[in-house]
Design a protein around this motif. Structure first.
Motif, PDB file in Angstrom:
ATOM      1  N   GLU A 263       0.522  -1.192  -0.029  1.00  0.00           N
ATOM      2  CA  GLU A 263       0.184  -0.119  -0.047  1.00  0.00           C
ATOM      3  C   GLU A 263       0.696   1.449  -0.578  1.00  0.00           C
ATOM      4  O   GLU A 263       0.449   2.481   0.117  1.00  0.00           O
ATOM      5  N   ARG A 294      -7.707   3.999   1.562  1.00  0.00           N
ATOM      6  CA  ARG A 294      -7.896   2.881   0.536  1.00  0.00           C
ATOM      7  C   ARG A 294      -8.344   1.703   1.903  1.00  0.00           C
ATOM      8  O   ARG A 294      -9.364   0.352   1.687  1.00  0.00           O
ATOM      9  N   ARG A 295      -7.465   1.726   3.392  1.00  0.00           N
ATOM     10  CA  ARG A 295      -7.843   0.091   4.057  1.00  0.00           C
ATOM     11  C   ARG A 295      -9.587   0.598   4.640  1.00  0.00           C
ATOM     12  O   ARG A 295      -9.444  -0.692   4.995  1.00  0.00           O
ATOM     13  N   ILE A 298     -11.059  -1.203   2.254  1.00  0.00           N
ATOM     14  CA  ILE A 298     -11.257  -2.476   2.159  1.00  0.00           C
ATOM     15  C   ILE A 298     -11.848  -3.583   2.901  1.00  0.00           C
ATOM     16  O   ILE A 298     -12.444  -4.326   3.164  1.00  0.00           O
ATOM     17  N   ASP A 312      -4.467 -11.904   3.054  1.00  0.00           N
ATOM     18  CA  ASP A 312      -3.817 -10.389   2.595  1.00  0.00           C
ATOM     19  C   ASP A 312      -3.261 -11.163   1.818  1.00  0.00           C
ATOM     20  O   ASP A 312      -1.832 -11.206   2.480  1.00  0.00           O
ATOM     21  N   LEU A 320      -2.700  -4.319   7.386  1.00  0.00           N
ATOM     22  CA  LEU A 320      -4.414  -4.934   7.069  1.00  0.00           C
ATOM     23  C   LEU A 320      -3.848  -5.658   8.315  1.00  0.00           C
ATOM     24  O   LEU A 320      -5.772  -5.341   8.692  1.00  0.00           O
ATOM     25  N   VAL A 384      -7.679 -10.532  -0.469  1.00  0.00           N
ATOM     26  CA  VAL A 384      -7.617  -9.391  -0.799  1.00  0.00           C
ATOM     27  C   VAL A 384      -6.135  -8.959  -1.561  1.00  0.00           C
ATOM     28  O   VAL A 384      -5.102  -9.641  -0.909  1.00  0.00           O
ATOM     29  N   SER A 386      -3.873  -6.008  -2.226  1.00  0.00           N
ATOM     30  CA  SER A 386      -4.311  -4.456  -2.332  1.00  0.00           C
ATOM     31  C   SER A 386      -2.946  -3.611  -2.619  1.00  0.00           C
ATOM     32  O   SER A 386      -1.553  -4.075  -2.377  1.00  0.00           O
ATOM     33  N   GLU A 387      -3.080  -3.495  -3.758  1.00  0.00           N
ATOM     34  CA  GLU A 387      -1.447  -2.359  -4.578  1.00  0.00           C
ATOM     35  C   GLU A 387      -0.495  -3.448  -4.677  1.00  0.00           C
ATOM     36  O   GLU A 387       0.153  -3.259  -4.530  1.00  0.00           O
ATOM     37  N   THR A 416      -7.516  -3.497  -5.734  1.00  0.00           N
ATOM     38  CA  THR A 416      -7.368  -2.219  -5.859  1.00  0.00           C
ATOM     39  C   THR A 416      -5.924  -1.772  -6.634  1.00  0.00           C
ATOM     40  O   THR A 416      -4.970  -2.605  -6.121  1.00  0.00           O
ATOM     41  N   THR A 479      -7.753   5.738  -6.628  1.00  0.00           N
ATOM     42  CA  THR A 479      -7.401   4.081  -6.431  1.00  0.00           C
ATOM     43  C   THR A 479      -8.806   3.904  -6.862  1.00  0.00           C
ATOM     44  O   THR A 479      -9.545   4.313  -7.000  1.00  0.00           O
ATOM     45  N   MET A 481     -10.978   0.215  -6.939  1.00  0.00           N
ATOM     46  CA  MET A 481     -11.003  -1.661  -6.107  1.00  0.00           C
ATOM     47  C   MET A 481     -11.916  -2.471  -6.776  1.00  0.00           C
ATOM     48  O   MET A 481     -13.179  -1.657  -7.784  1.00  0.00           O
TER      49      MET A 481
END
Length: 497
Positions: A263, A294-295, A298, A312, A320, A384, A386-387, A416, A479, A481
């Motif tokens: 992230e 962003r978090r 999510i 994750d 996260l 997840v 994420s990035e 994301t 961002t 998602m």
């Protein structure tokens, strides 16, 4: 000015080890001359069970003014009594930060020649400051110290006058920090954040202040959600120095890219559109960093999906995972990353070694590559990413797609990724550049949806799209998602082609 540092101990690790760490004998009261007064170090209590070290700084406001240190060099002359009658002798500020660095210099460096094993050990700490100026209030104090590993950040407003309650509270708070940290980490945090909260320094800010900030902030400042505010205030909002510090903080993140959180890797530009990192005013105090938004997005999507067992994937340093652990609704949390260094940092962040049995049974960290199928990832409610996808070469995306959507096949998958269209809103990002040099690509909204629609069709998912951050009417959100949900029925023949 007054500050106390307390710790507790057990027979094999007595609390009086604090004396070795601070290089100040518990049986002595010592005095040290500084350029603005006298610093006293003494121990109100020193037993194997509990030890407290106190730092008392006596400031002579008259001498401070006469030496030209009451205000930064170059400030307008002050012909009023305010330069003599003020809070300098009583309230924690840059004066106390300088005293900390002088009196506890070796402890700040994490060195202990007599007991070299001690500095690397975390220990229960309680730090109390009776009067701390807080321009921004108690909420800002919690925002600054909260992300730094403290279990408790207690702030109690100091009333102006107990005899006249109608006058309300002053701008000072009593601060108590409690948690298990290394002593040098705690001291370096105080060295930086005391003048940040006071939002003033008693001396001229020169270019070498950037080096001091980066040394004291090593290991925590770059990843702090308020690093822009901290940097700007520490450097007295000097534009060029702030710009230099922000750029060097980013270089520090790049140097650790293998162990960085996914992230963080797309935040090489300022958090506020149209504002370069060096042009920081009071705005960052009010804005919520993109990594936090962003978090939050999510976590909201996971709650809506009713997930209890969560993966994750590409967990990095575990922020996260840490957020998920705070919610008892998540019964099993698994963090996976290809970097051993990142997982080691995540384990330290989560304090896995000191975690209670009930809590530790909810979380696991293990190494793995998302380009390969892994039986350990099968059967979870949600996953997840994420990035993460933008850090893979495009030819490797199909392998990740199969490993996650076909082999592991969680009921919900959250992905994301940066929206490249939004990059024009960051003036600090040169045209045509991606947000981070490790990004292999950055997609437009149309490109991301085209990819996600194909993935959903091939593997029997439906997909919905949600913006993360402010949704600009022209270029969309910073961002994007995608929320994939497994279909209740298998796709018809030919539908997944």
């Amino acid at each position: 000015m007054f500050l106390t540092i307390s710790t507790t101990g057990i027979p094999e690790r007595p609390a009086t080890d604090l004396g070795f760490l601070l290089h100040k004998h518990p049986g002595k009261a010592q005095a040290f001359s500084t350029s603005h007064g006298t610093a006293h170090v003494f121990y109100p209590e020193a037993t194997a069970e509990r030890c407290t070290a106190a730092l008392l700084l006596e400031v002579d406001p008259v001498a401070l003014v006469r030496r030209g240190q009451g205000k930064g060099r170059g400030a307008a002359p002050d012909a009023t009594l305010a330069q003599y009658v003020n809070d300098r002798p009583y309230a924690a500020s840059s004066l106390l930060a300088v005293a900390l660095s002088g009196v506890f210099r070796t402890a700040l460096k994490g060195q202990c020649a007599a007991r070299p094993e001690l500095p690397g050990q975390s220990r229960p700490l309680r730090i109390e400051i009776p009067a701390l100026p807080a321009r921004g209030g108690a909420d800002l104090v919690r925002r600054l110290f909260g992300p730094l590993g403290w279990d408790s950040v207690e702030t109690e407003p100091v009333v102006l006058d107990e005899r006249f309650p109608e006058w309300g509270d002053s701008r000072y708070v009593r601060l108590v920090l409690e948690g298990e940290l290394k002593l040098d980490d705690a001291l370096r945090q105080l060295y930086v954040l005391l003048p940040v909260l006071d939002d003033a320094k008693h001396y001229w800010i020169a270019p070498d202040e950037v080096d001091k900030l980066l040394r004291a902030g090593d290991g925590w400042l770059a990843a702090h959600p308020e690093h822009g505010l901290i940097t700007a205030r520490y450097l007295a909002r000097r534009k060029r120095l702030t710009q230099d510090a922000m750029e060097r903080l980013e270089l520090a993140r790049l140097a650790q890219v293998d162990g960085s959180e996914a992230e963080e890797l797309d935040n090489a530009v300022g958090e506020t559109p149209g504002e370069s990192p060096g042009e920081i005013s009071d705005a960052p105090e009010r804005s919520v960093p993109l990594v936090v938004r962003r978090r939050e997005a999510i976590l909201a999507a996971l709650r809506e999906a009713g997930a209890q067992r969560v993966l994750d994937l590409g967990c990095g340093e575990g922020q996260l995972v840490q957020a998920l652990l705070k919610d008892p609704a998540y019964t099993e949390i698994v963090g996976v990353d290809v970097s051993v260094r990142a997982l080691t940092t995540a384990a330290r962040r989560l304090r896995l070694e000191r975690m209670g049995e009930r809590q530790s049974s909810r979380v696991r960290l293990f190494q793995g590559s998302l380009a390969y199928t892994d039986k350990r990832l099968a059967g979870y409610d949600a996953a997840v990413l994420s990035e993460v996808i933008e850090h893979l070469d495009l030819p490797r995306l199909p392998a990740l797609e199969y490993a996650v959507f076909a082999a592991a096949r969680p009921r919900t998958v959250l992905v994301t990724t940066p929206n490249v269209e939004y990059n024009v809103r960051w003036e600090s990002l040169p045209a045509g550049h991606v947000r981070h040099r490790d990004h292999r690509f950055e997609w437009t909204r149309e490109e991301f949806r085209a990819w996600a629609d194909k993935v959903a069709g091939r593997h029997g998912y439906t997909v919905a799209y949600e913006p993360v951050g402010d949704d600009d009417p022209e270029v969309g959100p910073p961002t994007q998602m995608a929320v994939f949900t497994v279909r209740t029925e298998s796709p018809k023949e030919g539908e997944a082609a």
